[in-house]
Structures are given as C-alpha cells and as structure tokens.
Design an enzyme around this catalytic site. Structure first.
Site, PDB file in Angstrom:
ATOM      1  N   GLU A  19     -28.575  49.380  -9.705  1.00 14.29           N
ATOM      2  CA  GLU A  19     -28.504  49.302 -11.266  1.00 14.29           C
ATOM      3  C   GLU A  19     -30.081  49.867 -11.415  1.00 14.29           C
ATOM      4  O   GLU A  19     -31.011  49.243 -11.464  1.00 14.29           O
ATOM      5  CB  GLU A  19     -28.346  47.869 -11.730  1.00 14.29           C
ATOM      6  N   CYS A  46     -34.148  48.478 -18.959  1.00 13.32           N
ATOM      7  CA  CYS A  46     -33.409  49.906 -18.450  1.00 13.32           C
ATOM      8  C   CYS A  46     -32.437  50.397 -19.715  1.00 13.32           C
ATOM      9  O   CYS A  46     -32.128  51.534 -19.751  1.00 13.32           O
ATOM     10  CB  CYS A  46     -32.664  49.793 -17.139  1.00 13.32           C
TER      11      CYS A  46
END
Length: 456
Positions: free
Chosen positions: A228, A262
C-alpha cells in the site's frame, strides 16, 4: 539508539536500544513457535474473543494512546483520539465477521466433495509508516491474528513508543507471547528478516521507493506481499456539483492529518465554469483552519512529522511556484516562524500537471488546483499520474459520477464523499500505488493459504 522527538517543539521524548541480531532471532523464534505450536490451531472463537478484549483495551486507553501519537508525530489530538476509536471498531468488525470472511466454499465438480478452505500460513512481517501509527498497524494485525497467523512489526523509528505500546496492548488483552512482536531494527535487517524461512509474507505501507525495495526482497524469496504505497489522489468537481459540499469535502480530505495521508485529495480538478467560485469557497475555508499546538482541542493542523519532512514540502511548493506555468499561491506557501515543523495550509491555483505539486506526492497541507474544460479532460488529468490509489468525484448526478468513476485508474473511487478507509471495504491501489488489498474480506484472506481439498 533510537531517539523519538516531538515535532511540535523539537524536544526529545525517549530513547530506545535497537535489537541486536541475537534479540531479533529470539523474537523471530518466539513468533514461529507460537504459530506452529498453538495459534494456528486455536478455535476461531478464541481469536475473536481476543479481538473483543483488545477493543476494550483500546477504549480504556484512548486518551493515553492519543497523547502518545500526538507527541511522537504531531497528530492533532482530536484526530488522534478518532484513530484509536477506529482501531477498536476494526477489532469488533472482524470479531463479528470473521466466521463469514474465513468460511470456505464448496465447488461443484465430479468429485464426491471438493471445496476451498483458508488456512493460516505463519508469521507475517509488516513494515509500517508513521502517519497513522496505530491504524496502519491494526489493519494488518487484526485480520492476521483472527486468521491464525502471528505478526511481526517493523515500525517507523519516530513512533517507536507507539509500536511498543501495541505489543503491550496485545499482551494485556490476553494475547500469548509471540503472537505480536515488535522488532526495533534498521532497514538493512528487514531484508534478512524477509529472507528467513519462518517469515511467510510481508506487507508494507509507505512510499513507492520503500515498496519497490521490500517487494523485490519478497519476490526474491517467493513470499506473498501486499504493497500500500503513495498516492496523488484526484478530487474532481464536475460542473453540476454543490460547491459548498465540494469545498468542505476538499478541505476535510486534503488537510486531514495535516496533509500527511496517502489518500488525501492532492490534486483538485474543477470544471472550468465553477473554477473561480470553487477557489473562493476553498480559500475561505482554508484560511479558517487553526494551526498550532496539536495537544489543543481547537487545533486543525499540527506540525509535520519532522523538520526534514517540512523542508521537503516547502521545496516542492517552491519548485511548483517557479515552474513554467507552475501556479499561483492564494494562501500559505510558507513555513511558520518559531519552534516546530509547521507549514502553513496552502492553496495553489492553475497548477501545471507537470509541476511538482501535481506530478509528485506532496505529503503536507498543500492543495494543487487545476481546471478542466469538460468531463473527458477531467478524467485525462486525473489519470495523468503514476499513482492510482483513490479518487473522489463530486457531482449532482450519481449516475454521471459512476460513469466518470468507471474511467478512473484507481483502486478506490468515492462519489460525493472523500476517500477513506473503512473495515468493511477493500483498501488498496494500482500502478505505483501498489497492489493487493487490505481490510474487508479481501484483507482477511490476503495472507492465508487458499487450499483446495478434493475428496473422491
């Protein structure tokens, strides 16, 4: 030694001794022993009961954990408490749904019986970042613990205190020795841990640079991995959008965690006909954000995680403003005088897609705004990035939003909502934002053996 520092004032919080090779080996051995001799065969009810108790521990220690995260990485205290509460929700969600998520399935064949079952694989290593120091770890810990794996954590060094507290909380909830293990080691040691035969998989949340290194090590050792990685999420405002909703969601998304997520809305792509009005609404709200002491309840934006990180963001903004057709700062674009790693909430209009604020991931409170003549141009701008984590589309027509969503290169697209993680939903991206999925049923089986059984 590992030294943790408060980014709000630069003071030292604590020092920790790194684990030497002997201590790392002992901790790996305990994780492997716990898996092989006990945890893999524990009844599911035992595992889900542990998650319920762990949620209770989180509830009891919410304020203490929030203060620790705020001290170590500068997270505003309200957001820190919300992070602890979300981790408790995650524990309870998997406690309630594990039986369904982990259930095998029958397959109709010419066998007397054929079916798939999900079996645990062994110790799983997580390499985790500092920006959500509790949540990032729990979304790895919870599915693996309930699935029968044991867990190894190499956390970011600036949140070492939080890493050790997670280990203590698992023990406090009744987790046996070796179920969850924190490793205080350097980057070079991580590669050797990945290569250890007892480690059966690796997951990383972090930059694409770190992801490439860890994924390469996993690949060389034929270990499954989930990556990720970073994002440069587009936030698309179509010409039929409610501008008040769009501006508020843009602020909520972009300045969440002081811009250090993010899935922050990093590139705001706005229909030409609504561009000026949207900018006015956005700037008005950004000017109202409270920057300051992250321990104060009224604070919206705390310090960035370190002075070095703050300097990186400042450099990206500077290079954007001097870039050919790079953009104009409407608010912010400056460091804040005084102690601490503070950077002013910033809005830059007319950002060139090739400028740093649009072409790089800016991990700080900076909105890069650009206009789009129509939906096709908006989609082209949204996809003009090497990242593909999340995207948001704001529109007055849900069907139109879904049609645009179908054209976006991202792992997650939210219509009339900011991009967010939710235990019920799969989380992850494509392109340089990584691969694999966390959370939901996909996360529950990511590091389990999908085993076929045929009975003739």
């Amino acid at each position: 030694m590992i030294t943790t520092t408060n980014p709000a004032d630069g003071t030292t919080i604590a020092e920790y001794a790194r684990h030497d090779d002997g201590e790392v080996e002992a901790r790996l051995a305990r994780s492997w022993t716990r898996f092989t001799h006990d945890w893999r065969t524990r009844p599911l009810d035992d595992r889900t009961d542990l998650l319920e108790r762990l949620a209770d521990v989180l509830d009891d220690r919410t304020d203490e954990l929030a203060r620790l995260m705020t001290a170590e990485m500068g997270k505003p205290i309200r957001a820190a408490r919300s992070e602890v509460e979300k981790c408790a929700w995650l524990c309870r969600h998997y406690a309630e749904t594990a039986e369904t998520y982990l259930a095998g399935r029958s397959i109709q064949t010419d066998a007397a019986k054929s079916y798939v079952r999900y079996d645990p694989m062994g110790p799983i290593l997580a390499v985790m970042p500092w920006n959500f120091p509790l949540w990032q770890v729990f979304r790895f810990l919870v599915p693996n613990v309930v699935g029968g794996n044991t867990c190894l954590l190499r956390h970011a060094s600036n949140v070492t205190g939080t890493a050790l507290e997670i280990e203590r909380m698992v023990a406090e909830a009744g987790g046996p020795d070796g179920l969850f293990t924190t490793l205080l080691c350097d980057h070079d040691t991580v590669e050797s841990i990945i290569g250890d035969r007892r480690v059966r998989g690796v997951t990383l949340t972090g930059s694409d640079v770190a992801g490439r290194a860890v994924a390469a090590a996993a690949g060389r050792n034929l270990k499954p991995s989930v990556m990720e990685l970073g994002g440069s999420d587009p936030f698309i405002v179509l010409d039929d959008a409610d501008l008040d909703l769009a501006a508020q969601l843009a602020v909520d998304s972009r300045y969440l965690n002081s811009g250090q997520s993010c899935i922050n809305a990093k590139r705001l792509i706005v229909a030409e006909s609504r561009y000026e009005d949207f900018l006015d609404a956005l700037v008005q709200r950004v000017k109202g954000l409270v920057v300051g002491d992250p321990t104060e309840e009224s604070t919206d934006i705390g310090p960035l995680a370190s002075e070095g990180h703050r300097d990186t963001v400042a450099d990206q903004v500077h290079r954007t403003l001097v870039h050919r057709n790079g953009g104009e700062a409407l608010v912010g674009a400056t460091m804040i005088d005084g102690p601490g790693a503070f950077y002013a909430p910033t809005v830059i209009r007319d950002v060139n897609p090739e400028a740093p604020a649009a072409s790089e991931e800016v991990f700080g409170p900076v909105s890069a705004v650009m206009s789009a003549a129509d939906d096709d141009v908006a989609v082209a701008l949204a996809n003009a990035t090497r990242f593909g984590l999340g995207a948001a589309i704001i529109t007055g027509d849900d069907e139109r939003g879904e049609a645009v969503a179908a054209q976006i290169d991202a792992g997650m697209v939210f219509v009339n909502q900011l991009v967010k993680s939710d235990p019920r939903l799969p989380f992850g991206g494509v392109k340089d934002s990584g691969y694999g999925r966390e959370l939901s049923q996909e996360g529950a089986v990511a590091f389990l053996n999908t085993k076929l059984v045929w009975v003739d």
